[in-house]
Design an enzyme around this catalytic site. Structure first.
Site, short mmCIF file in Angstrom:
data_model
loop_
_atom_site.label_atom_id
_atom_site.label_comp_id
_atom_site.label_asym_id
_atom_site.label_seq_id
_atom_site.Cartn_x
_atom_site.Cartn_y
_atom_site.Cartn_z
N SER A 20 -12.49 -2.86 13.94
CA SER A 20 -12.26 -3.01 12.70
C SER A 20 -12.84 -4.13 11.97
CB SER A 20 -10.67 -3.78 12.85
OG SER A 20 -9.89 -3.76 11.44
N LYS A 30 8.79 -6.78 -6.68
CA LYS A 30 8.36 -8.01 -6.08
C LYS A 30 8.70 -8.37 -4.88
CE LYS A 30 6.96 -12.19 -7.11
NZ LYS A 30 5.47 -12.39 -7.47
#
Length: 273
Positions: free
Chosen positions: A142, A194
């Site tokens: 990664s 949100k």
């Protein structure tokens, strides 16, 4: 160094003709017109070799992030800033001809790894004749591989696991458990998105698509950087850039690394380049 090892080491030094330093910490130059963040004042110790070309060893280990590191209750500089300062110090020193990146990392923050990759590219832009060689340890996956692909040459050890070319966003959801325990979420928010990934909330299909778009954009950037760094057609990478990991032999097959070897091979290759 034991006496029996001396003849071999002398042979290596003659062949490579480079002297390698390790960047340790603050000290040294200071003063002048350049600020500390532009040209960090770091000291170095002679690590290995003897010659006229200076190479800096930079360890890239553990999780790559900007989280402060604690040691015996003392907060230390985070890994990202430490690595960036070492690269910047090397870039500002005209005597430095190359870097050896010793990578043993499963990755970490996308932005932190991207900053390091960018700093390595800048190191080469300042002087295209400079060389970066990466030697991979147990894991270079990664973000660890994200950083490695900025190198001119990558060496994997026989037991290295690399790859995992992908991006993820993950979260745990406790909504069902909360209902069983009588725990109710109370969130006052300015809009429906949100509190994305609220562990006591529920992800809508639209929100899932929104997050998937972010992951896809970051993943495409990762693949493009691998293609550029490894000088490979991007079409050849799409099939294998799905997060899978590779043995050293398989990484060689896919041209994700250049050689299987050890640290002294990285030294020899740096001297050759």
């Amino acid at each position: 160094v034991g006496a029996l090892a001396v003849p071999f080491i002398l042979l290596v030094l003659v062949v490579t003709g480079i002297v390698i330093f390790m960047v340790l910490g603050s000290g040294g130059r200071g003063g002048g017109e350049r600020a500390e963040d532009e040209s960090p004042s770091l000291s170095a110790v002679w690590s290995y070799g003897n010659g006229t070309s200076t190479v800096i060893r930079i360890p890239v280990t553990g999780i790559i992030s900007r989280e402060p590191e604690a040691e015996w209750f003392v907060m230390r500089e985070n890994s990202t800033d430490r690595i960036l300062r070492q690269i910047q110090a090397a870039a500002a020193d005209e005597q430095v001809r190359g870097l050896i990146l010793e990578i043993d990392s499963p990755g970490g923050s996308v932005t932190a790894c991207d900053e390091i990759h960018h700093a390595l590219r800048d190191f080469k832009i300042r002087d295209p004749q400079r060389v970066i060689v990466a030697i991979l340890g147990d894991v270079a996956a990664s973000g660890g591989y994200y950083i490695a692909c900025a190198s001119d040459y990558i060496i994997a050890q026989p037991t290295t696991v690399s790859g995992s070319i992908g991006v993820l966003i993950s979260s745990l959801n406790f909504k069902g458990l909360g209902q069983k325990l009588g725990v109710e979420d109370v969130t006052i928010k300015s809009g429906p998105n949100k509190d994305l990934l609220n562990p006591l909330g529920e992800l809508t299909l639209e929100q899932r698509a929104m997050l998937q778009e972010i992951v896809d954009d970051l993943h495409q950037r990762f693949v493009r950087l691998v293609a550029q760094g490894r000088r490979l057609p991007i079409e050849d990478l799409r099939e294998i850039c799905d997060g899978r990991v590779f043995s050293s032999r398989r990484a060689m097959d896919y041209k994700l690394v250049d050689q299987i070897g050890y640290w002294h091979d990285a030294v020899m290759k740096t001297g050759e380049l």
